[in-house]
Write a protein that holds these residues in place. Sequence first.
Motif, PDB file in Angstrom:
ATOM      1  N   GLU A 260       0.770  -1.212   0.025  1.00 48.73           N
ATOM      2  CA  GLU A 260      -0.043  -0.057   0.221  1.00 48.73           C
ATOM      3  C   GLU A 260       0.939   1.198  -0.025  1.00 48.73           C
ATOM      4  OE1 GLU A 260      -3.809  -1.763   2.326  1.00 48.73           O
ATOM      5  OE2 GLU A 260      -2.627   0.026   3.311  1.00 48.73           O
ATOM      6  N   SER A 261       0.530   2.180  -0.841  1.00 55.50           N
ATOM      7  CA  SER A 261       1.317   3.422  -0.680  1.00 55.50           C
ATOM      8  C   SER A 261       0.972   4.418   0.365  1.00 55.50           C
ATOM      9  CB  SER A 261       0.951   4.267  -1.989  1.00 55.50           C
ATOM     10  OG  SER A 261      -0.338   4.417  -2.260  1.00 55.50           O
ATOM     11  N   ILE A 262       1.855   4.312   1.317  1.00 53.28           N
ATOM     12  CA  ILE A 262       1.857   5.426   2.404  1.00 53.28           C
ATOM     13  C   ILE A 262       2.840   6.398   2.493  1.00 53.28           C
ATOM     14  CG2 ILE A 262       1.654   5.442   4.891  1.00 53.28           C
ATOM     15  CD1 ILE A 262       0.866   2.336   4.919  1.00 53.28           C
ATOM     16  N   CYS A 263       2.404   7.672   2.613  1.00 50.42           N
ATOM     17  CA  CYS A 263       3.347   8.744   2.711  1.00 50.42           C
ATOM     18  C   CYS A 263       3.994   8.799   3.922  1.00 50.42           C
ATOM     19  CB  CYS A 263       2.842  10.072   2.067  1.00 50.42           C
ATOM     20  SG  CYS A 263       3.555  11.416   2.109  1.00 50.42           S
ATOM     21  N   TYR A 264       5.237   8.753   4.345  1.00 52.71           N
ATOM     22  CA  TYR A 264       5.823   8.796   5.336  1.00 52.71           C
ATOM     23  C   TYR A 264       5.933  10.262   6.016  1.00 52.71           C
ATOM     24  CZ  TYR A 264      10.228  10.046   2.948  1.00 52.71           C
ATOM     25  OH  TYR A 264      10.943  10.847   2.241  1.00 52.71           O
ATOM     26  N   ARG A 265       5.570  11.137   4.990  1.00 54.52           N
ATOM     27  CA  ARG A 265       5.796  12.623   5.196  1.00 54.52           C
ATOM     28  C   ARG A 265       4.686  13.226   6.050  1.00 54.52           C
ATOM     29  NH1 ARG A 265       4.575  17.363   2.540  1.00 54.52           N
ATOM     30  NH2 ARG A 265       5.928  19.294   2.952  1.00 54.52           N
ATOM     31  N   CYS A 266       3.409  12.636   5.557  1.00 50.96           N
ATOM     32  CA  CYS A 266       2.115  13.144   6.149  1.00 50.96           C
ATOM     33  C   CYS A 266       1.244  11.881   6.679  1.00 50.96           C
ATOM     34  CB  CYS A 266       1.080  13.867   5.369  1.00 50.96           C
ATOM     35  SG  CYS A 266       0.667  13.035   3.783  1.00 50.96           S
ATOM     36  N   GLY A 267       1.482  10.636   6.367  1.00 46.35           N
ATOM     37  CA  GLY A 267       0.860   9.577   6.926  1.00 46.35           C
ATOM     38  C   GLY A 267      -0.357   9.052   6.086  1.00 46.35           C
ATOM     39  N   SER A 268      -0.543   9.901   5.018  1.00 49.63           N
ATOM     40  CA  SER A 268      -1.988   9.543   4.207  1.00 49.63           C
ATOM     41  C   SER A 268      -1.503   8.400   3.258  1.00 49.63           C
ATOM     42  CB  SER A 268      -2.130  10.877   3.450  1.00 49.63           C
ATOM     43  OG  SER A 268      -2.405  12.086   4.470  1.00 49.63           O
ATOM     44  N   LYS A 269      -2.533   7.585   2.782  1.00 46.71           N
ATOM     45  CA  LYS A 269      -2.365   6.770   1.765  1.00 46.71           C
ATOM     46  C   LYS A 269      -2.752   7.214   0.438  1.00 46.71           C
ATOM     47  CE  LYS A 269      -3.510   3.180   5.025  1.00 46.71           C
ATOM     48  NZ  LYS A 269      -4.575   2.103   5.710  1.00 46.71           N
ATOM     49  N   GLY A 270      -2.467   6.638  -0.585  1.00 46.99           N
ATOM     50  CA  GLY A 270      -2.564   7.026  -1.889  1.00 46.99           C
ATOM     51  C   GLY A 270      -1.604   7.806  -2.745  1.00 46.99           C
ATOM     52  N   PRO A 279       0.232  20.582   3.765  1.00 49.45           N
ATOM     53  CA  PRO A 279       0.910  21.630   4.372  1.00 49.45           C
ATOM     54  C   PRO A 279       1.937  21.188   5.369  1.00 49.45           C
ATOM     55  CG  PRO A 279      -1.526  22.135   4.194  1.00 49.45           C
ATOM     56  CD  PRO A 279      -1.119  20.966   3.806  1.00 49.45           C
ATOM     57  N   GLU A 280       2.962  21.996   5.512  1.00 49.48           N
ATOM     58  CA  GLU A 280       4.264  21.826   6.172  1.00 49.48           C
ATOM     59  C   GLU A 280       3.821  21.457   7.801  1.00 49.48           C
ATOM     60  OE1 GLU A 280       8.020  20.742   6.935  1.00 49.48           O
ATOM     61  OE2 GLU A 280       7.082  21.377   5.105  1.00 49.48           O
ATOM     62  N   HIS A 281       2.661  22.595   8.436  1.00 50.35           N
ATOM     63  CA  HIS A 281       2.608  22.274   9.918  1.00 50.35           C
ATOM     64  C   HIS A 281       1.787  21.159  10.161  1.00 50.35           C
ATOM     65  CE1 HIS A 281      -0.832  23.914   8.090  1.00 50.35           C
ATOM     66  NE2 HIS A 281      -1.767  23.546   8.967  1.00 50.35           N
ATOM     67  N   LYS A 284       4.648  18.219  10.132  1.00 48.41           N
ATOM     68  CA  LYS A 284       5.256  18.417  11.326  1.00 48.41           C
ATOM     69  C   LYS A 284       4.430  17.600  12.666  1.00 48.41           C
ATOM     70  CE  LYS A 284       7.651  21.637  14.465  1.00 48.41           C
ATOM     71  NZ  LYS A 284       7.912  23.222  14.490  1.00 48.41           N
ATOM     72  N   LEU A 285       3.046  18.005  12.672  1.00 42.06           N
ATOM     73  CA  LEU A 285       2.200  17.471  13.457  1.00 42.06           C
ATOM     74  C   LEU A 285       2.443  15.711  13.467  1.00 42.06           C
ATOM     75  CD1 LEU A 285      -0.648  19.920  13.826  1.00 42.06           C
ATOM     76  CD2 LEU A 285       1.163  19.618  15.436  1.00 42.06           C
ATOM     77  N   TYR A 286       2.311  15.175  12.368  1.00 42.26           N
ATOM     78  CA  TYR A 286       2.298  13.877  12.036  1.00 42.26           C
ATOM     79  C   TYR A 286       3.637  13.345  12.516  1.00 42.26           C
ATOM     80  CZ  TYR A 286       2.698   9.624   9.700  1.00 42.26           C
ATOM     81  OH  TYR A 286       2.931   8.062   9.432  1.00 42.26           O
ATOM     82  N   GLU A 288       5.419  14.419  14.858  1.00 44.86           N
ATOM     83  CA  GLU A 288       5.769  14.445  16.489  1.00 44.86           C
ATOM     84  C   GLU A 288       4.995  13.226  16.938  1.00 44.86           C
ATOM     85  OE1 GLU A 288       6.359  19.156  16.740  1.00 44.86           O
ATOM     86  OE2 GLU A 288       4.620  18.242  17.253  1.00 44.86           O
ATOM     87  N   SER A 289       3.827  13.119  16.304  1.00 42.70           N
ATOM     88  CA  SER A 289       2.938  12.006  16.993  1.00 42.70           C
ATOM     89  C   SER A 289       3.739  10.613  16.723  1.00 42.70           C
ATOM     90  CB  SER A 289       1.584  12.020  16.287  1.00 42.70           C
ATOM     91  OG  SER A 289       1.693  11.784  14.910  1.00 42.70           O
ATOM     92  N   GLN A 290       4.598  10.442  15.605  1.00 43.15           N
ATOM     93  CA  GLN A 290       5.067   9.044  15.561  1.00 43.15           C
ATOM     94  C   GLN A 290       6.308   9.219  16.225  1.00 43.15           C
ATOM     95  OE1 GLN A 290       3.554   6.861  13.541  1.00 43.15           O
ATOM     96  NE2 GLN A 290       1.743   8.082  13.253  1.00 43.15           N
ATOM     97  N   LYS A 291       6.806   9.912  17.067  1.00 41.77           N
ATOM     98  CA  LYS A 291       8.146   9.827  17.697  1.00 41.77           C
ATOM     99  C   LYS A 291       8.273   8.674  18.820  1.00 41.77           C
ATOM    100  CE  LYS A 291       9.660  14.447  16.938  1.00 41.77           C
ATOM    101  NZ  LYS A 291      10.152  15.802  17.628  1.00 41.77           N
ATOM    102  N   GLY A 292       7.124   8.478  19.680  1.00 42.12           N
ATOM    103  CA  GLY A 292       6.994   7.438  20.411  1.00 42.12           C
ATOM    104  C   GLY A 292       6.686   6.235  20.056  1.00 42.12           C
TER     105      GLY A 292
END
Length: 326
Positions: A260-270, A279-281, A284-286, A288-292
């Motif tokens: 499946e095509s998942i974007c590691y930049r924003c976490g969206s599929k497709g 958008p960049e902000h 960034k939030l995505y 930070e949520s994946q750090k833990g």
Amino acid sequence: MANIEKLKFPALKITGANYIAWTTDVELYFESQELSETLKLENLSPPKDKAKAIIFLRKHLDENVTHDYAHIKDPAELWQALKARFHNQREITLPHALEDWKNLRFQDFEKVEEYNSAMLRIVSQLKYCGKPITEAEMLEKTYLTFHKEHCVLQEMYRNCGYKRFSELIVTLILAEKNNELLLKNHNSRPTGAKAFHEVNATDVKNPERGSQTYRGRGRRFNRGRGRSFNPQSRKSYTWVRPDQSSKGKESQGRNAQKRESICYRCGSKGHWAHVCRTPEHLCKLYKESQKGKGKEVNLTEHFEGTSYLEASDFINDVDETAHADN
């Protein structure tokens, strides 16, 4: 029932319906046993022959008729008594036989053999009653009772010039059998269609395939013992062991997730990261949520089975996350 099985022919009925056939059978049997003289009046046959004759006659009579003549001990006297009682069957049978002959038609029978049997029965009755039927009358009766749709066939058979009724019947039976065979072949498949090949014709004609089948135990259409074909993967055509079927399903599910095509930049599929327009902000939030989640992923990848964690591991992770936020 045991008595019926021992009879030479059917017994005389109380109605006398079979008296004609019964008298004929008795006379023929007595001739074969040299007992014909016992049926004549004032005969000089020995007592032994008379006893055999009277026993045979009583045995082949209906029970009620036997009781009526139980006092008679002479076979000739019994024979004459039966003749006086049932000889009027000719006068009784004649009107019915003439009516049957009048209504007899060839078109009323589905089979030629049935018509032949009815014709011979009626002719025999009329002959016994003193009204014999000739061969020409039997032939003419058959020709005139054809169905109206078979008038051409009737003329063809008439022009053949048959002299005996049996010759015509044999020809009709042969034509009937040929017509049945013709209809059977016609209805077997549509006109113009080819015959279907046998199911195993390909296996028989292919010697290579036939030599590879049933070669050893458990090797029909397989390349080894205990292997089975995986029907879920139609493109790969790989052979999978039965004990690995469940693992194959799990690995197939994981591969489907990886594909499946998942974007590691924003976490969206497709879409992929190099074409991401988020958008960049939000990106960034995505992140930070994946750090833990990195430690949990590493644990599941490097350890198989159950992993035991202590409380201090979770406390340290929480402190590091809070410090990074500050």
